[in-house]
Motif scaffolding. Structure first.
Motif, PDB file in Angstrom:
ATOM      1  N   LYS A 192      12.287  -4.481  -4.685  1.00  0.00           N
ATOM      2  CA  LYS A 192      12.969  -4.839  -3.441  1.00  0.00           C
ATOM      3  C   LYS A 192      12.539  -3.796  -2.412  1.00  0.00           C
ATOM      4  O   LYS A 192      12.840  -2.607  -2.578  1.00  0.00           O
ATOM      5  N   ALA A 193      11.789  -4.211  -1.382  1.00  0.00           N
ATOM      6  CA  ALA A 193      11.283  -3.251  -0.386  1.00  0.00           C
ATOM      7  C   ALA A 193      11.461  -3.820   1.009  1.00  0.00           C
ATOM      8  O   ALA A 193      11.367  -5.038   1.233  1.00  0.00           O
ATOM      9  N   LEU A 194      11.710  -2.938   1.959  1.00  0.00           N
ATOM     10  CA  LEU A 194      11.932  -3.323   3.358  1.00  0.00           C
ATOM     11  C   LEU A 194      10.669  -3.045   4.175  1.00  0.00           C
ATOM     12  O   LEU A 194      10.140  -1.938   4.142  1.00  0.00           O
ATOM     13  N   ILE A 195      10.183  -4.059   4.909  1.00  0.00           N
ATOM     14  CA  ILE A 195       9.079  -3.849   5.863  1.00  0.00           C
ATOM     15  C   ILE A 195       9.724  -3.464   7.190  1.00  0.00           C
ATOM     16  O   ILE A 195      10.324  -4.310   7.867  1.00  0.00           O
ATOM     17  N   PHE A 196       9.654  -2.171   7.562  1.00  0.00           N
ATOM     18  CA  PHE A 196      10.344  -1.766   8.782  1.00  0.00           C
ATOM     19  C   PHE A 196       9.405  -1.615   9.971  1.00  0.00           C
ATOM     20  O   PHE A 196       9.846  -1.441  11.106  1.00  0.00           O
ATOM     21  N   ASP A 197       8.090  -1.717   9.735  1.00  0.00           N
ATOM     22  CA  ASP A 197       7.149  -1.657  10.863  1.00  0.00           C
ATOM     23  C   ASP A 197       5.784  -2.124  10.364  1.00  0.00           C
ATOM     24  O   ASP A 197       5.555  -2.260   9.161  1.00  0.00           O
ATOM     25  N   ALA A 198       4.874  -2.366  11.303  1.00  0.00           N
ATOM     26  CA  ALA A 198       3.510  -2.756  10.951  1.00  0.00           C
ATOM     27  C   ALA A 198       2.604  -2.460  12.129  1.00  0.00           C
ATOM     28  O   ALA A 198       3.051  -2.472  13.272  1.00  0.00           O
ATOM     29  N   PHE A 199       1.345  -2.160  11.840  1.00  0.00           N
ATOM     30  CA  PHE A 199       0.368  -2.029  12.927  1.00  0.00           C
ATOM     31  C   PHE A 199      -0.954  -2.623  12.462  1.00  0.00           C
ATOM     32  O   PHE A 199      -1.199  -2.782  11.267  1.00  0.00           O
ATOM     33  N   PHE A 200      -1.805  -2.980  13.426  1.00  0.00           N
ATOM     34  CA  PHE A 200      -3.024  -3.716  13.122  1.00  0.00           C
ATOM     35  C   PHE A 200      -4.224  -2.781  13.110  1.00  0.00           C
ATOM     36  O   PHE A 200      -4.415  -1.984  14.017  1.00  0.00           O
ATOM     37  N   ASP A 201      -5.022  -2.885  12.054  1.00  0.00           N
ATOM     38  CA  ASP A 201      -6.282  -2.151  11.954  1.00  0.00           C
ATOM     39  C   ASP A 201      -7.396  -3.203  11.951  1.00  0.00           C
ATOM     40  O   ASP A 201      -7.366  -4.133  11.138  1.00  0.00           O
ATOM     41  N   LYS A 202      -8.375  -3.048  12.839  1.00  0.00           N
ATOM     42  CA  LYS A 202      -9.356  -4.140  12.996  1.00  0.00           C
ATOM     43  C   LYS A 202     -10.256  -4.305  11.768  1.00  0.00           C
ATOM     44  O   LYS A 202     -10.903  -5.336  11.616  1.00  0.00           O
ATOM     45  N   TYR A 203     -10.318  -3.286  10.894  1.00  0.00           N
ATOM     46  CA  TYR A 203     -11.149  -3.411   9.697  1.00  0.00           C
ATOM     47  C   TYR A 203     -10.349  -3.888   8.485  1.00  0.00           C
ATOM     48  O   TYR A 203     -10.894  -4.530   7.603  1.00  0.00           O
ATOM     49  N   ARG A 204      -9.053  -3.569   8.439  1.00  0.00           N
ATOM     50  CA  ARG A 204      -8.286  -3.829   7.218  1.00  0.00           C
ATOM     51  C   ARG A 204      -7.134  -4.806   7.404  1.00  0.00           C
ATOM     52  O   ARG A 204      -6.382  -5.085   6.483  1.00  0.00           O
ATOM     53  N   GLY A 205      -6.945  -5.293   8.629  1.00  0.00           N
ATOM     54  CA  GLY A 205      -5.835  -6.208   8.892  1.00  0.00           C
ATOM     55  C   GLY A 205      -4.547  -5.456   9.166  1.00  0.00           C
ATOM     56  O   GLY A 205      -4.568  -4.299   9.579  1.00  0.00           O
ATOM     57  N   VAL A 206      -3.423  -6.109   8.914  1.00  0.00           N
ATOM     58  CA  VAL A 206      -2.119  -5.514   9.202  1.00  0.00           C
ATOM     59  C   VAL A 206      -1.756  -4.503   8.112  1.00  0.00           C
ATOM     60  O   VAL A 206      -1.822  -4.819   6.921  1.00  0.00           O
ATOM     61  N   TYR A 257       2.787   3.046   2.953  1.00  0.00           N
ATOM     62  CA  TYR A 257       2.101   1.923   3.605  1.00  0.00           C
ATOM     63  C   TYR A 257       1.557   0.982   2.534  1.00  0.00           C
ATOM     64  O   TYR A 257       1.345   1.366   1.378  1.00  0.00           O
ATOM     65  N   ILE A 258       1.346  -0.281   2.941  1.00  0.00           N
ATOM     66  CA  ILE A 258       0.750  -1.286   2.043  1.00  0.00           C
ATOM     67  C   ILE A 258      -0.340  -2.011   2.821  1.00  0.00           C
ATOM     68  O   ILE A 258      -0.112  -2.458   3.961  1.00  0.00           O
ATOM     69  N   VAL A 259      -1.528  -2.145   2.209  1.00  0.00           N
ATOM     70  CA  VAL A 259      -2.594  -2.992   2.772  1.00  0.00           C
ATOM     71  C   VAL A 259      -2.668  -4.219   1.873  1.00  0.00           C
ATOM     72  O   VAL A 259      -2.915  -4.101   0.668  1.00  0.00           O
ATOM     73  N   ALA A 260      -2.411  -5.406   2.465  1.00  0.00           N
ATOM     74  CA  ALA A 260      -2.328  -6.608   1.625  1.00  0.00           C
ATOM     75  C   ALA A 260      -3.085  -7.793   2.231  1.00  0.00           C
ATOM     76  O   ALA A 260      -2.766  -8.941   1.948  1.00  0.00           O
ATOM     77  N   GLY A 261      -4.069  -7.514   3.093  1.00  0.00           N
ATOM     78  CA  GLY A 261      -4.892  -8.603   3.637  1.00  0.00           C
ATOM     79  C   GLY A 261      -4.152  -9.519   4.596  1.00  0.00           C
ATOM     80  O   GLY A 261      -4.511 -10.682   4.751  1.00  0.00           O
ATOM     81  N   ILE A 319      -0.948  -9.145  18.316  1.00  0.00           N
ATOM     82  CA  ILE A 319      -1.276  -8.765  16.931  1.00  0.00           C
ATOM     83  C   ILE A 319      -0.497  -7.509  16.538  1.00  0.00           C
ATOM     84  O   ILE A 319      -0.034  -7.363  15.422  1.00  0.00           O
ATOM     85  N   ASN A 320      -0.338  -6.586  17.491  1.00  0.00           N
ATOM     86  CA  ASN A 320       0.376  -5.331  17.216  1.00  0.00           C
ATOM     87  C   ASN A 320       1.852  -5.391  17.559  1.00  0.00           C
ATOM     88  O   ASN A 320       2.636  -4.617  17.048  1.00  0.00           O
TER      89      ASN A 320
END
Length: 598
Positions: A192-206, A257-261, A319-320
């Protein structure tokens, strides 16, 4: 888990949150002196220039405490402005404790109280910090009294610091370790995890910022978003330490952080709960609220050639920034553009400046409006935020507009002007609370549309900068809203139409007419500029014609010759007025919206 502390820094705007975060990072050796710069956690140029935080940011630090243990500190720096309170809300959901920063010279202000209630809503442990003790106007004992009286916190645990000079920073770190609780959670339970923010990287996605509440997450796991109902595979995870540091797993109590495509922030919802697709948790984390747009405005490119550039720029910003919404719009006067939804006026201002600065696009922005609810005579209900969609007034049975509960903190001597300002902006009820010696809280219920233009600026002016303002939306109430059309040479200009309460309609229309009369160049014929509600004209200005003196060649002679020439000119002007078109320069649209509203 006992050696982990998750905490955020909350305060009123400009009380020194980002500077305190800088000193904590330096004290923990989170960055080398060579790489350090002021406002480390503010990534945008506009944040550094204005000295404001727009987007919350996080960093993982290691601190060797006096008890001999090394603690992992997960610090989240939050915005202070009322427009971005949803960012603060999500950051509080990810933490167990918070540093409540209070300015030693200004004392407790409106947003401080609002953030306190938010923190109590999520049952956080609070540690008061009195910042800016190096200022000549600092009064630590008075602020301790306010912390006790206004916030109800223990004034004796408040830590006096100067984030600018670094005085007292070691005490803050020890206070975090001793006063704030460690996270609770079961590493073996379903994820059980909370996504509290996100930012966009042009090479790796969100790149997702998350707080693990229960369970353990590893690379190659398939995660499921409970609100968005989507699945993604985890490519990488780890800690934020100014650069992404990969780890083999994230377990209960950790922030990382999580990178998940994920290709776009629109694909997911910030504040969502993630779990494992093959071993899901039963219930999502409570407290999730989507961001609410309250201010709507149309954005047009200054030159029609830049429409494609504006489309790409808005796509990149969205996107951001998941809180920005936009849809296509068009105007007969300004061509194609977009109708955008914003969290507030500062959000609108920031997006406008980023479009102009980062993408070099000249913009024309229509008057901001709020969303009105209309009940039609056929029994249906519609929401309107754009004057061009306003239905025929004869079909409207009733109109409602959004109201807010405004909370204004002011020194006692300015209470009279503040209450008068509220009354001028159609305040319906006002109550006063005397908080401490010389400080008063004015609570007022008023329409959100009245706060949009100049309320905050006027409040700062009449209170000499000491007044502070915060609001929460409450409900929709019945109102008498009218659509005012602006006619130039008897032709309505759709980009200048606006929605306003009937009693304010004439003053605004007169202001529009006078501004346009100054900006539109003179033509060969008279140009009437009118403000009208339906067929009733409520305001007018006239641009006089550029006129040739046709009687100049008549020296002496009969008067009838002069009259004949003037009559001929008059007929020509009338014919010209009938067929002539008026060109409205772009700066005329801007002058109407930018100038001081009367």
């Amino acid at each position: 888990m006992k050696l982990t502390r998750n905490f955020c820094i909350i305060a009123h705007i400009d009380h020194g949150k980002s500077t305190l975060a800088d000193r904590l990072i330096q004290a923990c050796g989170g960055i080398t002196q060579r790489e350090f710069h002021d406002q480390m956690l503010d990534s945008m140029d506009i944040e550094r220039e204005r000295g404001i935080t727009i987007k919350s940011n996080t960093v993982t630090l290691s601190y060797a405490a006096k008890d001999g243990q090394t603690y992992q500190l997960n610090l989240i720096d939050t915005p202070g402005h009322v427009d971005f309170s949803h960012e603060v809300r999500r950051s509080l959901m990810a933490a167990e404790g918070a540093l409540m920063v209070v300015d030693a010279s200004q004392g407790v202000e409106a947003q401080t109280v609002a953030n306190l209630y938010l923190a109590l809503e999520y049952d956080l442990e609070l540690l008061p910090v009195i910042n800016k003790i190096d200022l000549p106007a600092a009064d630590v004992e008075r602020v301790r009294e306010e912390i006790d009286a206004d916030l109800g916190l223990d004034p004796f645990i408040a830590i006096p610091v100067s984030a600018k000079t670094g005085q007292g920073i070691e005490d803050v770190l020890e206070g975090i370790v001793s006063h704030l609780p460690p996270p609770q959670g079961d590493p073996d339970a379903p994820l059980k995890a909370l996504i509290f923010d996100a930012f966009f990287d042009k090479y790796r996605g969100v790149i997702l910022q998350c707080r693990i509440v229960d369970g353990t997450l590893k690379p190659k796991d398939t995660i499921h978003f409970m609100h968005a109902d989507r699945d993604f595979g985890v490519d990488e995870l780890g800690y934020n330490q100014f650069k992404l540091v990969p780890k083999k797993q994230l377990t209960a109590g950790e922030v990382g952080y999580i990178v998940a495509g994920v290709k776009s922030v629109q694909d997911i919802e910030i504040g969502d709960t993630i779990t494992l697709a093959d071993r899901p948790t039963a219930t999502p984390i409570p407290g999730y609220q989507p961001a609410r747009q309250v201010v709507f405005s149309s954005v047009y490119p200054m030159s029609t050639d830049e429409y494609q550039d504006l489309t790409k720029a808005l796509e990149k910003l969205a996107i951001n920034d998941a809180a920005l919404t936009y849809e296509k719009d068009s105007s007969a006067a300004l061509g194609f553009g977009f109708r955008c939804g914003f969290l507030g006026l500062l959000h609108l201002d920031v997006i406008q400046e980023r479009l102009q600065r980062e993408f070099d696009i000249g913009l024309v922005i229509s008057a901001p409006s709020v969303k009105y609810k209309l009940q039609l005579k056929d029994g249906s209900t519609i929401d309107i935020d754009n004057p061009s969609n306003w239905p025929d007034p004869s079909t409207i049975d009733a109109a409602s507009e959004p109201y807010i509960r405004a909370q204004i903190l002011t020194p006692e001597e300015y209470v009279g002007p503040v209450m008068e300002l509220c009354r001028d902006h159609r305040s319906e009820s006002q109550t006063m609370n005397y908080l401490s010696a010389g400080r008063v809280e004015v609570v007022s219920e008023m329409p959100l549309g009245e706060v949009l233009f100049d309320f905050y600026g006027k409040l700062k002016m009449i209170t000499r900068g000491y007044g502070s303002f915060d609001y929460v939306p409450i409900e929709y109430r019945k109102t008498d809203i009218v659509k005012v059309d602006i006619l130039v040479n008897r032709e309505p200009v759709d980009a200048l139409a606006y929605l306003v309460h009937r009693e304010k309609s004439r003053a605004r229309a007169l202001h529009y007419c006078e501004q346009l009369a100054e900006e539109i160049p003179r033509h060969q014929f008279k140009i009437p500029i009118q403000g009208a509600i339906g067929g009733t004209v409520i305001a007018r200005s006239t641009i006089q014609a550029v006129r040739k003196d046709v009687t100049a060649k008549c020296y002496g002679g009969d008067i009838s010759r002069k009259k004949k020439l003037l009559e001929k000119q008059k007929k020509g002007k009338a014919k010209m007025k009938q067929f002539g078109s008026v060109t409205i320069p772009q700066k005329a649209f801007i002058s109407v919206l930018r100038a001081e509203k009367k």
